[in-house]
Design a protein around this motif. Structure first.
Motif, mmCIF file in Angstrom:
data_model
loop_
_atom_site.group_PDB
_atom_site.id
_atom_site.type_symbol
_atom_site.label_atom_id
_atom_site.label_comp_id
_atom_site.label_asym_id
_atom_site.label_seq_id
_atom_site.Cartn_x
_atom_site.Cartn_y
_atom_site.Cartn_z
ATOM 1 N N GLU A 1 0.938 -0.896 0.038
ATOM 2 C CA GLU A 1 -0.082 0.028 -0.139
ATOM 3 C C GLU A 1 0.307 1.028 0.162
ATOM 4 O O GLU A 1 1.529 1.339 1.058
ATOM 5 C CB GLU A 1 -1.118 0.162 1.505
ATOM 6 N N ARG A 2 0.439 2.077 -0.851
ATOM 7 C CA ARG A 2 1.820 3.220 -0.569
ATOM 8 C C ARG A 2 1.031 4.522 -1.591
ATOM 9 O O ARG A 2 -0.220 4.669 -2.278
ATOM 10 C CB ARG A 2 2.486 3.025 -2.359
ATOM 11 N N GLU B 1 -8.801 -6.560 18.306
ATOM 12 C CA GLU B 1 -9.554 -7.991 17.358
ATOM 13 C C GLU B 1 -9.186 -6.992 15.812
ATOM 14 O O GLU B 1 -8.908 -7.392 14.618
ATOM 15 C CB GLU B 1 -10.276 -8.195 17.252
ATOM 16 N N TYR B 2 -9.500 -5.607 16.118
ATOM 17 C CA TYR B 2 -9.971 -4.708 14.268
ATOM 18 C C TYR B 2 -8.444 -4.724 13.844
ATOM 19 O O TYR B 2 -7.839 -4.830 12.394
ATOM 20 C CB TYR B 2 -10.006 -3.339 15.126
ATOM 21 N N LEU B 3 -7.174 -4.475 15.069
ATOM 22 C CA LEU B 3 -5.219 -4.049 13.975
ATOM 23 C C LEU B 3 -5.281 -5.185 13.578
ATOM 24 O O LEU B 3 -4.077 -5.294 12.360
ATOM 25 C CB LEU B 3 -5.004 -3.722 15.682
ATOM 26 N N PHE C 1 -4.439 -4.937 10.202
ATOM 27 C CA PHE C 1 -3.428 -4.321 10.272
ATOM 28 C C PHE C 1 -2.005 -4.938 10.711
ATOM 29 O O PHE C 1 -1.245 -5.008 10.491
ATOM 30 C CB PHE C 1 -3.519 -2.486 10.490
ATOM 31 N N GLU C 2 -2.211 -5.957 11.600
ATOM 32 C CA GLU C 2 -1.238 -6.747 11.822
ATOM 33 C C GLU C 2 -1.654 -8.232 11.654
ATOM 34 O O GLU C 2 -1.773 -8.921 13.434
ATOM 35 C CB GLU C 2 -1.545 -6.397 13.089
ATOM 36 N N GLU D 1 2.822 -9.050 7.623
ATOM 37 C CA GLU D 1 3.709 -7.093 6.901
ATOM 38 C C GLU D 1 5.075 -7.735 7.822
ATOM 39 O O GLU D 1 5.341 -8.263 7.899
ATOM 40 C CB GLU D 1 2.932 -6.322 8.042
ATOM 41 N N ARG D 2 5.421 -6.769 6.434
ATOM 42 C CA ARG D 2 7.325 -6.908 6.468
ATOM 43 C C ARG D 2 7.450 -5.485 7.231
ATOM 44 O O ARG D 2 7.618 -4.301 6.039
ATOM 45 C CB ARG D 2 7.461 -6.855 4.802
#
Length: 116
Positions: A25-26, A89-91, A95-96, A100-101
């Motif tokens: 994502e950029r 739980e949302y994160l 997002f986690e 992820e790198r």
């Protein structure tokens, strides 16, 4: 600097696929007269970016009109999502995920992405 009085700054998030399974994502910022032009400019840039890295622009562009010109602490992108999940739980869900790198800023200084 704005091109004319009617132009504004926009943050545009685009998504890319590197290889078979690495998504990026950029967010870029552009000056445009409206959302359509902002997305068109960002997608042109996304196409060049992807070609330069032998990646694929997957066709998702989300734009955000900045309230102020970019500067230290300026908000450049915001996306709101409805969810009944509690914060942890949302994160984890969005997002986690573990794929992820990125590294924690306390453990390593990685250019691939840092988080706290």
């Amino acid at each position: 600097m704005q091109e004319n009085a009617m132009d504004a700054w926009f943050g545009v998030r685009c998504v890319f696929l590197h290889g078979e399974s690495i998504y990026e994502e950029r967010i870029v910022i552009v000056i445009a007269s409206d959302f359509d032009q902002a997305i068109a400019k960002a997608e042109d840039e996304a196409t060049e970016y992807a070609e330069g890295l032998n990646a694929e622009y997957v066709g998702l562009a989300q734009a955000f009109a900045l309230f102020d010109a970019p500067g230290d602490g300026a908000e450049v992108f915001s996306l709101m999502r409805d969810s009944d999940l509690p914060p942890d739980e949302y994160l984890t869900a969005f997002f986690e995920t573990g794929d992820e790198r990125q590294s924690d800023v306390d453990s390593s200084q990685s250019s691939a992405g840092l988080s706290r």
